[in-house]
Each structure stands twice: as C-alpha cells, then as structure tokens.
Motif scaffolding. Structure first.
Motif, PDB file in Angstrom:
ATOM      1  N   ILE A  29      -4.832  21.575 -59.404  1.00  0.00           N
ATOM      2  CA  ILE A  29      -5.041  22.738 -60.265  1.00  0.00           C
ATOM      3  C   ILE A  29      -5.734  22.255 -61.540  1.00  0.00           C
ATOM      4  CG2 ILE A  29      -3.905  24.602 -61.541  1.00  0.00           C
ATOM      5  CD1 ILE A  29      -3.651  24.865 -58.497  1.00  0.00           C
ATOM      6  N   ASP A  30      -6.956  22.724 -61.762  1.00  0.00           N
ATOM      7  CA  ASP A  30      -7.767  22.309 -62.908  1.00  0.00           C
ATOM      8  C   ASP A  30      -7.605  23.330 -64.033  1.00  0.00           C
ATOM      9  OD1 ASP A  30      -9.642  21.532 -64.753  1.00  0.00           O
ATOM     10  OD2 ASP A  30     -11.318  21.462 -63.346  1.00  0.00           O
ATOM     11  N   GLY A  39     -11.520  32.407 -63.947  1.00  0.00           N
ATOM     12  CA  GLY A  39     -10.857  31.141 -63.680  1.00  0.00           C
ATOM     13  C   GLY A  39      -9.377  31.323 -63.416  1.00  0.00           C
ATOM     14  N   LYS A  40      -8.722  32.177 -64.205  1.00  0.00           N
ATOM     15  CA  LYS A  40      -7.304  32.444 -63.994  1.00  0.00           C
ATOM     16  C   LYS A  40      -7.045  33.017 -62.604  1.00  0.00           C
ATOM     17  CE  LYS A  40      -4.881  33.312 -68.346  1.00  0.00           C
ATOM     18  NZ  LYS A  40      -4.198  34.357 -69.135  1.00  0.00           N
ATOM     19  N   LYS A  41      -7.877  33.960 -62.221  1.00  0.00           N
ATOM     20  CA  LYS A  41      -7.699  34.595 -60.911  1.00  0.00           C
ATOM     21  C   LYS A  41      -7.825  33.563 -59.792  1.00  0.00           C
ATOM     22  CE  LYS A  41      -9.443  38.422 -58.100  1.00  0.00           C
ATOM     23  NZ  LYS A  41     -10.425  39.533 -58.025  1.00  0.00           N
ATOM     24  N   GLN A  42      -8.819  32.682 -59.916  1.00  0.00           N
ATOM     25  CA  GLN A  42      -9.013  31.644 -58.907  1.00  0.00           C
ATOM     26  C   GLN A  42      -7.828  30.690 -58.876  1.00  0.00           C
ATOM     27  OE1 GLN A  42     -12.587  29.272 -59.436  1.00  0.00           O
ATOM     28  NE2 GLN A  42     -11.729  27.586 -58.246  1.00  0.00           N
ATOM     29  N   LEU A  43      -7.387  30.249 -60.051  1.00  0.00           N
ATOM     30  CA  LEU A  43      -6.282  29.300 -60.115  1.00  0.00           C
ATOM     31  C   LEU A  43      -4.979  29.899 -59.600  1.00  0.00           C
ATOM     32  CD1 LEU A  43      -6.858  27.556 -63.569  1.00  0.00           C
ATOM     33  CD2 LEU A  43      -7.308  26.619 -61.296  1.00  0.00           C
ATOM     34  N   ALA A  44      -4.765  31.186 -59.856  1.00  0.00           N
ATOM     35  CA  ALA A  44      -3.546  31.837 -59.378  1.00  0.00           C
ATOM     36  C   ALA A  44      -3.461  31.770 -57.857  1.00  0.00           C
ATOM     37  CB  ALA A  44      -3.494  33.285 -59.851  1.00  0.00           C
ATOM     38  N   GLN A  45      -4.587  31.990 -57.191  1.00  0.00           N
ATOM     39  CA  GLN A  45      -4.588  31.932 -55.734  1.00  0.00           C
ATOM     40  C   GLN A  45      -4.448  30.499 -55.228  1.00  0.00           C
ATOM     41  OE1 GLN A  45      -4.177  34.636 -53.836  1.00  0.00           O
ATOM     42  NE2 GLN A  45      -4.018  35.530 -55.904  1.00  0.00           N
ATOM     43  N   GLU A  46      -5.065  29.546 -55.944  1.00  0.00           N
ATOM     44  CA  GLU A  46      -4.913  28.144 -55.563  1.00  0.00           C
ATOM     45  C   GLU A  46      -3.459  27.700 -55.717  1.00  0.00           C
ATOM     46  OE1 GLU A  46      -7.616  25.910 -57.952  1.00  0.00           O
ATOM     47  OE2 GLU A  46      -9.410  26.649 -56.904  1.00  0.00           O
ATOM     48  N   GLU A 164       2.198  31.617 -66.028  1.00  0.00           N
ATOM     49  CA  GLU A 164       1.297  32.771 -66.066  1.00  0.00           C
ATOM     50  C   GLU A 164       0.558  32.918 -64.747  1.00  0.00           C
ATOM     51  OE1 GLU A 164      -1.310  33.560 -69.322  1.00  0.00           O
ATOM     52  OE2 GLU A 164       0.015  32.596 -70.786  1.00  0.00           O
ATOM     53  N   LEU A 165       0.085  31.817 -64.199  1.00  0.00           N
ATOM     54  CA  LEU A 165      -0.633  31.868 -62.924  1.00  0.00           C
ATOM     55  C   LEU A 165       0.277  32.334 -61.797  1.00  0.00           C
ATOM     56  CD1 LEU A 165      -2.673  28.533 -63.175  1.00  0.00           C
ATOM     57  CD2 LEU A 165      -3.520  30.871 -63.514  1.00  0.00           C
ATOM     58  N   LEU A 166       1.516  31.877 -61.800  1.00  0.00           N
ATOM     59  CA  LEU A 166       2.459  32.313 -60.772  1.00  0.00           C
ATOM     60  C   LEU A 166       2.719  33.814 -60.883  1.00  0.00           C
ATOM     61  CD1 LEU A 166       4.418  31.732 -58.469  1.00  0.00           C
ATOM     62  CD2 LEU A 166       6.135  31.083 -60.181  1.00  0.00           C
ATOM     63  N   ALA A 167       2.865  34.313 -62.102  1.00  0.00           N
ATOM     64  CA  ALA A 167       3.072  35.746 -62.293  1.00  0.00           C
ATOM     65  C   ALA A 167       1.884  36.549 -61.774  1.00  0.00           C
ATOM     66  CB  ALA A 167       3.315  36.044 -63.769  1.00  0.00           C
ATOM     67  N   LEU A 168       0.673  36.094 -62.064  1.00  0.00           N
ATOM     68  CA  LEU A 168      -0.520  36.786 -61.570  1.00  0.00           C
ATOM     69  C   LEU A 168      -0.554  36.800 -60.047  1.00  0.00           C
ATOM     70  CD1 LEU A 168      -3.295  35.451 -63.994  1.00  0.00           C
ATOM     71  CD2 LEU A 168      -2.471  37.799 -63.812  1.00  0.00           C
ATOM     72  N   ALA A 169      -0.210  35.666 -59.438  1.00  0.00           N
ATOM     73  CA  ALA A 169      -0.234  35.577 -57.981  1.00  0.00           C
ATOM     74  C   ALA A 169       0.766  36.524 -57.338  1.00  0.00           C
ATOM     75  CB  ALA A 169       0.036  34.140 -57.546  1.00  0.00           C
TER      76      ALA A 169
END
Length: 374
Positions: A29-30, A39-46, A164-169
C-alpha cells in the motif's frame, strides 16, 4: 518536528539471508497516493483485497524517516543490554494478563524433550495520553519524549490513513474507524521492543518453531523491517506457510481479532508464527520494533451493521453473536486473551491451546510447522 535526544550511536542491521525461501506474495500500500480522491479510492480497494486474501501487507511512503526508525531500534538494543536485575524491576503482573513493562525470557518450555525454554524478551510502552502511569528505567526515561513523538506519528501517518481506507472500502463514513481509535482515548495500544535471543546450532536442531501459529488480538499490528527471516504467515487461500520478506523502506502490517469481530469475519485475523531462522542467520539475535493498535476500551466488539458491504456479502454476525453469547468490550477481550497468552503452560499443552477464552470464542490449534527453508 522530531524531538532531539542524546546520542545513541548508529544501528547496524544484520545481512539478509541468502537462502532461497518460499516468500509470500503481499500487496504494498503506497500512502503517497492517499492525498487525492482517486488515489484514496484505489488504495481502499487494494487494502480490502489484501485483507480478504492474505491479511498481511506492506505499507510504504508513510512519512516517517528511516533515521527515526533506526533510533527506535537503537533504543531497543540499548534496553536489552541492561542487566536483568534492572529490567526485572519493570515486570507487571503477567499472570493477571498485564502486559505493559518488561516480560523476561524463559516463561515457556518450547521443547519438551530437551526442556528448552523460550528466549523472548518483551518491553511494552502504553499510550502516552495520561491514562497509563508507567515506570521506566533511566535509559528509556531519557528518550521518552522522542519515543512518544514516534508512537503518536504512527497514529497520524500510518494508522489513521489505513482506518480511513478501510472505512471507504466498507462504504462507511471515512472517520468510522478513526473515531474508535483516537490516541487521546483509553485503549490498550502499545509500542514494543522485542528481542528473540539466539539459540546455539545444537539447540536450534531440536526446535521446529520459536513461536507457534497465532492471531493478534487488536486492530492492526505494525512491524518495522528487520532482516532476520523468521516471520511466517499461513496463506488463507492455500493454508501453506510462507515466509515474509523484509522489504526496504516498508512496514509489514497485519489485521487482527478486533477487526475480524467488527466485520463479522469479513476482514481476516491472520495466522502467523515465528520460525527458526535460516542457518545463515541463526548466530544473531532478532530485535523487533512493533506497534499494536486497539480500539477504545469501551468499544463493543459487535459486527458493524451500518456497512452496506457487510450486509450485501452476508457478514452480519461474529463468533459471539452467532450463538447468542455476550459480546465483549475491547477491554474485556484484551485482558481475557492476554491472560490466556501469558499463561506459562507447556508449549504443546493442547488443553490450553484450545481453551475457551470467553463464552463463544475457543482458540484453535494451527498447522504443524514445515521444515526450515521449505
């Protein structure tokens, strides 16, 4: 800004193994991509893919310099060079599940035939937020300002973005998880210096593992790179044990029990263990720098009902809810599992290893070890 502190000298990492090990293929996770909506959207899925498929992943570009990391390793090195008599002044009531302070080596027999005991030493430092009065040796006290600054930066620079990324996912408000992981609130987080003392060649020949397969009890565990290969994960898809490769400039992160409970098992609490290192690294100690993140003590570990993703996918009950048992708070879960973990039972005591920690949750015996170098 980092807090200035007395000189510690440089920290030298040992060379990496030259053995050809069966390394796990983990996502990185970069976090340099975190600051744009795309970028957030991409990272959330990764992130959610990594959590669902492996449970372990790397994080890079987390805005904490290698120099600051090296200083923490140097402080840990100096701590373990203190006399045992001095370190032993800071041992908590381990049998009651207490864990902040020093845990000496040798509490567990890890090979019944030879009587070999573990050589693991632990020093845990709780949150610096006023909730946890803690005594420290002068060595630690003299560096406490920068240790606190480092621990707090792990929250702001690593954990908050991951939450935050986990919440978005999970299609939740972005602050859903950060609101239950606020640094100022009371929770059993801790920064850890951990030393696995080396065994002789003869001793290692009698051992299959240094630490058996287990899961961590909190939210995320952060593990800083150190080159002695020993950490292995059990791949959730193949159930094969894979070595975790130390990657330059990264953190290794794994998901833990609390996130699994909160998501009804959608996020995996990943099984991992510490194997005997490869032969070209068995002559050195293994020093670890870790941070254990946990929700606030009063958070009830019930499955999140607000997530459309969990509802759609059918993850609506965890182990406690499924059979009508009382859902514990994070504090209740922490001390129940910690007390079980710290009990100095024989290493192969199956009754202990499969004990019911709380009504509704029984521990499991994980796979037997594979051969070193396999």
């Amino acid at each position: 800004m980092p807090v200035p502190a007395p000189q510690l000298g440089s920290y030298q990492y040992v060379p990496e193994t030259k053995e050809n090990l069966d390394w796990a293929e983990l996502v990185t996770i970069d976090l340099s991509k975190f600051h744009t909506p795309e970028g957030k959207k991409q990272l959330a899925q990764e992130l959610i893919s990594a959590l669902r498929n492996k449970g372990f992943f790397y994080v890079k570009n987390f805005n904490i310099s290698q120099e600051r990391v090296n200083r923490q390793f140097a402080i840990g090195r100096e701590f373990y060079e203190l006399p045992l008599e001095e370190k032993s002044k800071y041992v908590p009531d381990l049998d009651a599940g207490k864990f902040n302070g020093y845990t000496p080596a040798g509490r567990r027999v890890i090979d019944e035939k030879s009587g070999l005991r573990d050589k693991i030493e632990i020093f845990n430092m709780p949150k610096f937020n006023g909730h946890f009065p803690q005594a420290y040796p002068e060595l630690i006290q003299s560096h406490l300002a920068e240790i606190e600054e480092f621990a707090r930066s792990l929250h702001s620079e690593v954990l908050d973005p991951l939450f935050e990324l986990l919440a978005l996912a999970l299609e939740l408000p972005e602050d859903y998880f950060t609101r239950i992981h606020v640094y100022a609130e009371k929770s059993e987080d801790h920064l850890r210096y951990m030393k696995y003392g080396k065994y002789s060649t003869e001793e290692n020949s009698k051992l299959s593992l240094w630490t058996r397969g287990h899961t961590d009890l909190g939210s995320f565990t952060l593990l800083f790179r150190q080159p002695v290969a020993a950490l292995q994960i059990r791949d959730p898809q193949t159930e094969q044990w894979k070595w975790v490769k130390p990657q330059d400039g990264t953190l290794t992160v794994n998901a833990c029990d609390a996130l699994s409970f909160l998501t009804g098992g959608y996020v995996r609490s990943t099984i991992h263990r510490v194997n005997v290192p490869p032969k070209d690294q068995q002559h050195v100690d293994r020093l670890g720098l870790l941070y254990f993140s946990r929700p606030h003590n009063d958070v009830k570990l019930a499955t999140i009902t607000e997530s459309p993703v969990l509802t759609r996918e059918g993850y609506t009950q965890n182990e406690f809810e499924r059979f009508g048992n009382k859902v514990p708070t994070m504090e209740e879960w922490t001390f129940a599992k910690q007390k079980w973990q710290r009990t100095p039972q024989a290493y192969r005591d199956e009754t202990h290893r499969t004990a019911t920690i709380l009504p509704g949750f029984r521990e499991k015996v994980f796979d037997e070890p594979t051969a070193v170098g396999a």
